[in-house]
Enzyme design. Structure first.
Site, mmCIF file in Angstrom:
data_model
loop_
_atom_site.group_PDB
_atom_site.id
_atom_site.type_symbol
_atom_site.label_atom_id
_atom_site.label_comp_id
_atom_site.label_asym_id
_atom_site.label_seq_id
_atom_site.Cartn_x
_atom_site.Cartn_y
_atom_site.Cartn_z
ATOM 1 C CG ASP A 89 -2.062 -1.032 1.139
ATOM 2 O OD1 ASP A 89 -1.827 -2.246 0.596
ATOM 3 O OD2 ASP A 89 -2.802 -1.073 2.023
ATOM 4 C CE LYS A 150 -5.024 1.970 3.275
ATOM 5 N NZ LYS A 150 -3.933 1.291 3.621
ATOM 6 C CE LYS A 175 -6.379 -1.678 2.986
ATOM 7 N NZ LYS A 175 -5.140 -2.032 3.327
#
Length: 214
Positions: A89, A150, A175
């Site tokens: 991430d 995300k 996400k």
């Protein structure tokens, strides 16, 4: 969505500055018990991969502000993969994006994506961006061949909101992370188009789901 599918869609997370290895092991134990993934600090990836080899392990790159030099982000990602991370991430360089240099953001992301054979999720930190900037960030992530976008690090004011998830899902799988603490929160994110949830309260979300199903 059943209980197992929900659990597999949650990245059970511990990323605070005071996180210890014992904290990480607790999250890994819970992730293993409930069938969730885990998202942990990069300094513990090697130990975590050995401790819980069956848990899908995500870690962060350029966290939490995204201002690392591009080559250091790439090296951090490669190191995490070498240590046993299954997913990354990475935080975009928010300042570059806000200055209008989406090309620099895209090139940095593409360099990291090309350097590792594992999925890369791009954290755009929606709370700090205007709507045009959110579009630009998602476009950069898509052009860089990232796997997912995300919403948040959890360290800026604000977290995942339905409107942002809807916008982001026009580009890549999403996400939703930041402020998702219950099954109702998670369900709203899934309804908006999210495919993954990032939360420190993964256990509570699964148990809340089970309680609501009974």
């Amino acid at each position: 969505m059943n209980r197992e599918e929900l659990a597999a869609s949650i990245d059970h997370t511990v990323l605070g500055p005071e996180t210890t290895l014992d904290d990480v092991k607790t999250v890994l134990d819970e992730a293993a018990e409930y069938g969730m993934n885990a998202c942990i600090p990069p300094c513990y990836v090697a130990e975590a991969a050995e401790y819980a080899p069956d848990v899908t392990l995500a870690t962060v790159v350029g966290f939490p502000h995204g201002q690392h030099a591009p080559e250091l982000k790439r090296e951090e990602g490669v190191k995490a993969w070498d240590d046993g991370a299954d997913e990354l991430d990475v935080v975009i360089n928010i300042g570059r994006l806000k200055a209008g240099d989406a090309t620099a953001v895209e090139e940095e992301l593409a360099d990291l994506v090309a350097a590792v054979p594992i999925p890369v999720k791009v954290i755009i930190e929606t709370a700090l961006l205007t709507e045009p900037e959110k579009h630009a960030a998602c476009e950069a992530a898509k052009n860089a061949d990232a796997d997912m976008v995300k919403t948040s690090t959890g360290f800026a004011d604000g977290g995942a909101v339905v409107a942002d998830v809807e916008l982001m899902s026009e580009y890549l799988p999403v996400k939703a992370s930041g402020g998702v603490g219950s099954w109702a929160d998670a369900a709203a994110m899934f309804d908006a188009g999210a495919v993954r949830i990032g939360a420190s309260s993964g256990v509570a979300i699964v148990e809340d789901y089970v309680a609501n199903e009974e």
